[in-house]
Design a protein around this motif. Structure first.
Motif, PDB file in Angstrom:
ATOM      1  N   LYS A  26       1.671   6.397  -7.042  1.00 55.36           N
ATOM      2  CA  LYS A  26       0.633   7.298  -7.527  1.00 55.36           C
ATOM      3  C   LYS A  26       1.096   8.745  -7.480  1.00 55.36           C
ATOM      4  O   LYS A  26       0.822   9.534  -8.393  1.00 55.36           O
ATOM      5  CB  LYS A  26      -0.631   7.109  -6.674  1.00 55.36           C
ATOM      6  CG  LYS A  26      -1.880   7.720  -7.294  1.00 55.36           C
ATOM      7  CD  LYS A  26      -3.121   7.251  -6.550  1.00 55.36           C
ATOM      8  CE  LYS A  26      -4.383   7.773  -7.234  1.00 55.36           C
ATOM      9  NZ  LYS A  26      -5.607   7.295  -6.562  1.00 55.36           N
ATOM     10  N   GLU A  27       1.815   9.119  -6.411  1.00 59.55           N
ATOM     11  CA  GLU A  27       2.361  10.470  -6.330  1.00 59.55           C
ATOM     12  C   GLU A  27       3.391  10.705  -7.427  1.00 59.55           C
ATOM     13  O   GLU A  27       3.449  11.794  -8.025  1.00 59.55           O
ATOM     14  CB  GLU A  27       2.987  10.701  -4.950  1.00 59.55           C
ATOM     15  CG  GLU A  27       1.973  10.797  -3.823  1.00 59.55           C
ATOM     16  CD  GLU A  27       1.014  11.953  -4.005  1.00 59.55           C
ATOM     17  OE1 GLU A  27       1.471  13.021  -4.449  1.00 59.55           O
ATOM     18  OE2 GLU A  27      -0.187  11.775  -3.734  1.00 59.55           O
ATOM     19  N   ARG A  38       2.395   1.709  -3.299  1.00 60.92           N
ATOM     20  CA  ARG A  38       1.379   2.084  -4.280  1.00 60.92           C
ATOM     21  C   ARG A  38       1.041   3.575  -4.175  1.00 60.92           C
ATOM     22  O   ARG A  38       0.890   4.264  -5.188  1.00 60.92           O
ATOM     23  CB  ARG A  38       0.125   1.239  -4.061  1.00 60.92           C
ATOM     24  CG  ARG A  38      -0.887   1.366  -5.193  1.00 60.92           C
ATOM     25  CD  ARG A  38      -2.165   0.603  -4.897  1.00 60.92           C
ATOM     26  NE  ARG A  38      -1.938  -0.822  -4.775  1.00 60.92           N
ATOM     27  CZ  ARG A  38      -2.920  -1.709  -4.667  1.00 60.92           C
ATOM     28  NH1 ARG A  38      -4.186  -1.309  -4.680  1.00 60.92           N
ATOM     29  NH2 ARG A  38      -2.652  -3.002  -4.551  1.00 60.92           N
ATOM     30  N   LYS A  39       0.920   4.073  -2.935  1.00 61.77           N
ATOM     31  CA  LYS A  39       0.674   5.513  -2.757  1.00 61.77           C
ATOM     32  C   LYS A  39       1.825   6.335  -3.319  1.00 61.77           C
ATOM     33  O   LYS A  39       1.620   7.369  -3.972  1.00 61.77           O
ATOM     34  CB  LYS A  39       0.479   5.815  -1.273  1.00 61.77           C
ATOM     35  CG  LYS A  39      -0.806   5.253  -0.697  1.00 61.77           C
ATOM     36  CD  LYS A  39      -0.907   5.572   0.798  1.00 61.77           C
ATOM     37  CE  LYS A  39      -2.164   4.980   1.408  1.00 61.77           C
ATOM     38  NZ  LYS A  39      -2.250   5.268   2.871  1.00 61.77           N
ATOM     39  N   GLN A  40       3.060   5.876  -3.040  1.00 63.66           N
ATOM     40  CA  GLN A  40       4.220   6.606  -3.539  1.00 63.66           C
ATOM     41  C   GLN A  40       4.242   6.599  -5.067  1.00 63.66           C
ATOM     42  O   GLN A  40       4.566   7.598  -5.708  1.00 63.66           O
ATOM     43  CB  GLN A  40       5.499   5.981  -2.981  1.00 63.66           C
ATOM     44  CG  GLN A  40       6.777   6.695  -3.382  1.00 63.66           C
ATOM     45  CD  GLN A  40       6.828   8.108  -2.836  1.00 63.66           C
ATOM     46  OE1 GLN A  40       6.412   8.353  -1.718  1.00 63.66           O
ATOM     47  NE2 GLN A  40       7.332   9.037  -3.617  1.00 63.66           N
ATOM     48  N   ASN A  56       0.813  -1.214   0.000  1.00 67.01           N
ATOM     49  CA  ASN A  56       0.000   0.000   0.000  1.00 67.01           C
ATOM     50  C   ASN A  56       0.844   1.260   0.000  1.00 67.01           C
ATOM     51  O   ASN A  56       0.539   2.229  -0.702  1.00 67.01           O
ATOM     52  CB  ASN A  56      -0.933  -0.006   1.219  1.00 67.01           C
ATOM     53  CG  ASN A  56      -2.041  -1.037   1.095  1.00 67.01           C
ATOM     54  OD1 ASN A  56      -2.417  -1.399  -0.015  1.00 67.01           O
ATOM     55  ND2 ASN A  56      -2.538  -1.524   2.213  1.00 67.01           N
ATOM     56  N   GLU A  57       1.907   1.268   0.797  1.00 71.09           N
ATOM     57  CA  GLU A  57       2.745   2.465   0.867  1.00 71.09           C
ATOM     58  C   GLU A  57       3.439   2.718  -0.465  1.00 71.09           C
ATOM     59  O   GLU A  57       3.498   3.849  -0.948  1.00 71.09           O
ATOM     60  CB  GLU A  57       3.779   2.316   1.996  1.00 71.09           C
ATOM     61  CG  GLU A  57       3.210   2.474   3.383  1.00 71.09           C
ATOM     62  CD  GLU A  57       2.526   3.814   3.582  1.00 71.09           C
ATOM     63  OE1 GLU A  57       3.063   4.827   3.109  1.00 71.09           O
ATOM     64  OE2 GLU A  57       1.446   3.847   4.181  1.00 71.09           O
TER      65      GLU A  57
END
Length: 668
Positions: free
Chosen positions: A89-90, A85-87, A82-83
């Motif tokens: 996306k950014e 994936r967030k990174q 998840n982390e």
């Protein structure tokens, strides 16, 4: 698990744990879509991450091609985290933002090189403007988090503009990049704040310097020369990498992803370590003051990995490890601040016994072997970072703890895992705990005068030219450490009574092997760049040179009738002292990572020698920190060796002095 080590651990257990219950994190509730429609499961993962419709074009969909993104139909590594994936996306948002800004710049016909020097938000044209595959390397912005990739030596003045359908080299490309403006230099300050139990603790700050000084421009190509082709597969992967490379490490050849950590990475903002209120101060002190002392070389090579991937995850999930760290924190607090009284002594022993009690329970369950290994290595290694030489704990010696480590390593089959990785064609990751155990095993064997526990494994890896990650963890190249293991084996055979003829033959062979590690080695130079950034690769080369000379001195000490007044020994010790000039000293230096070579070189030095003068000056620069940890113990041992050698006017072996004094030191 060896019976002796298990019995020793059981005999020391007398306390219970002091850790509060750990609250499970509440999983985030996904947002429900207000409009139901059929989703495609075969689109690329980039479009699925962006929640955009994918035309599923091969090998790149239209959306990714238009935005200059890497189109991935195969499940990427970042998708399952998840982390990450967030990174990711950014990262994609930043690329899209730069792409849109470049489109607007081209549409408005902005003249970049004519009026003013470019600021830190300038971006180059991207895939929306060019049809060739080279455009993917032009979209790196100076103000983005990937600014380390930006080539400040390339020209950016495009007075004539590009034609998207005629990829010709424009003559204006070779115009002065910033018109009549002089090159400039920019300092970028980065600050990090650490939180433990939602309380701000450690605050780090670093400054990086970027400049725009240009080399002489190359000669222009012939008119109408086309740009060289650039295959799409050569698109740099750094932007999709989970861990950013440290400043100054890109050209040093170090492998930044060599370790396979036993935990998933945890950021300092996410770390939730639950302790009793009475122990909160100890935890804060450990994170703020002790943690940075443990792996200084690893911190230089992989900034933050020691905290986020080794220590903080273990503090969250491993009670044995937590109690070990709290005991070490109390010991460091007592040593550095001079605290006295029953309270601080009780904190040290309470958590020490709680660690052993948790270990005994885990041993009886015969489960969680990796956590037991992690905590036992912490009990051995963390003691090397704190405490005064005269600190004495009612505990078994470090080498008896290491018997338990050896049993756990074999039970987890870590040596076989490392060997299997070395036979793979692709990039291999070494288990971090195996690398740490190897560091303790090789140099610890020299303390005991016997062969390392995993000497056969090191010999195989040396023959296969395989890395164990020692260079990235402690600074010395792996092959030099492997040869130190061989010398320790020979030292043990000499103690057992090896024939002198065979001994000298092996010494000669090992001396030649050490010489092969010097082939191709560059001349030593300061490890700092022209802008003051520490270069990890050069630091490792300098530290390797120090360890190599110490290995030669150690090997020469095995020669029958060894005399430290011989000219070749005096020269080796002087050369070691000269190499120390290329290692940063002082409280923020790396003297505490050179304990073993300083011990070997110092024990062979003579009164009034250049080495002793250099050593004394480095001790003075360290200040109070020269009295703590392994460095303080090594300093105490050397002073006693020098006193006895000078009084008896003959060389006294440092191991004999340790036995006389009853010092069971691990000097690494």
């Amino acid at each position: 698990m060896s019976t002796h080590a298990n019995a020793a651990l059981l005999s020391a257990a007398s306390a219970t744990t002091m850790v509060g219950p750990k609250n499970p994190a509440n999983p985030a509730t996904p947002k429900q879509s207000s409009k139901m429609h059929r989703r495609s499961r075969t689109g690329c993962y980039v479009c699925r991450l962006r929640r955009k419709k994918c035309d599923e074009g091969k090998s790149t969909c239209k959306a990714c091609k238009h935005l200059g993104l890497k189109c991935e139909y195969k499940r990427p590594m970042w998708w399952s985290n998840n982390e990450q994936r967030k990174q990711q996306k950014e990262n994609i948002k930043n690329i899209i933002r730069r792409t849109k800004l470049s489109e607007k710049t081209v549409q408005l016909g902005v003249n970049i090189g004519g009026e003013s020097p470019p600021d830190l938000s300038h971006s180059l044209p991207t895939s929306s403007t060019f049809s060739d595959s080279l455009d993917r390397t032009r979209s790196v912005s100076v103000d983005s988090q990937f600014s380390l990739e930006y080539d400040f030596n390339q020209g950016v003045g495009f007075e004539g503009g590009y034609n998207a359908f005629n990829p010709q080299m424009q003559a204006a490309y070779y115009a002065p990049p910033y018109g009549n403006y002089s090159p400039y230099e920019v300092d970028v300050k980065t600050e990090r704040q650490m939180y433990v139990n939602d309380v701000p603790t450690r605050r780090d700050s670093s400054i990086s310097t970027f400049n725009t000084f240009q080399p002489p421009p190359p000669p222009p190509p012939p008119p109408h020369a086309t740009l060289p082709s650039f295959p799409a597969e050569a698109w740099p992967q750094d932007i999709y990498d989970g861990r950013p490379s440290p400043l100054g490490a890109g050209d040093d050849g170090l492998d930044m992803n060599i370790f396979n950590f036993s935990h998933a990475p945890v950021t300092t903002q996410q770390a939730m370590v639950h302790v009793d209120e009475c122990d909160r101060g100890l935890l804060d002190h450990f994170v703020d003051n002790v943690l940075r002392l443990i792996f200084p070389v690893l911190e230089v090579n992989q900034h933050g990995s020691a905290r986020s991937e080794v220590i903080l995850p273990a503090l969250e999930t491993n009670k044995c490890y937590l109690h070990c760290c709290l005991s070490i924190s109390a010991l460091h607090l007592k040593t550095t601040q001079g605290l006295q009284g029953d309270q601080i002594d009780n904190d040290i022993m309470r958590h020490r016994y709680a660690t052993i009690s948790e270990l005994c329970e885990a041993l009886n369950r015969d489960t969680d072997h990796m956590q037991i290994l992690e905590a036992t290595l912490g009990m051995i290694f963390f003691q090397c970072s704190v405490g005064r030489p005269d600190d004495c704990l009612p505990d078994i010696p470090w080498h008896q703890h290491f018997q338990a480590v050896s049993s756990l390593v074999h039970k987890l089959e870590l040596p076989h895992a490392v060997s299997d990785l070395s036979q793979c064609g692709g990039p291999a990751q070494t288990p971090f705990n195996m690398t740490l155990a190897s560091w303790i095993d090789i140099l610890g064997a020299t303390m005991l005068g016997r062969a390392p526990q995993f000497a056969d494994n090191y010999r195989e890896r040396n023959l296969a030219s395989s890395s164990s990650g020692l260079s990235e963890l402690m600074g010395c190249e792996d092959r030099v450490m492997y040869l130190i293991s061989e010398i320790a084996c020979l030292d043990g055979l000499k103690i057992e009574g090896m024939d002198d003829v065979q001994l000298i033959s092996h010494i000669h062979s090992l001396a030649q092997s050490i010489g092969t590690t010097e082939q191709g080695a560059r001349e030593l130079c300061p490890p700092y760049s022209s802008t003051g950034i520490l270069r990890p690769g050069q630091l490792s080369k300098n530290m390797t040179a120090v360890f190599r000379l110490a290995a030669r001195i150690y090997l020469c000490s095995l020669v029958p009738g060894f005399d430290n007044t011989q000219s070749n020994i005096v020269d080796l010790v002087s050369m070691l002292a000269e190499c120390l000039e290329y290692i940063p000293s002082g409280p923020e230096g790396f003297d505490r990572s050179l304990v073993w070579p300083l011990l070997i070189g110092g024990s062979a030095s003579m009164r009034g020698s250049f080495f002793r003068q250099t050593f004394q000056s480095r001790v003075e620069r360290l200040g109070d920190k020269a009295e703590f940890g392994s460095f303080g113990r090594m300093n105490r041992l050397l002073r006693e060796v020098w006193r006895q050698s000078d009084e008896q006017r003959q060389n006294v072996h440092w191991r004999d002095v340790m036995q006389q004094k009853g010092w069971n030191y691990l000097l690494i």
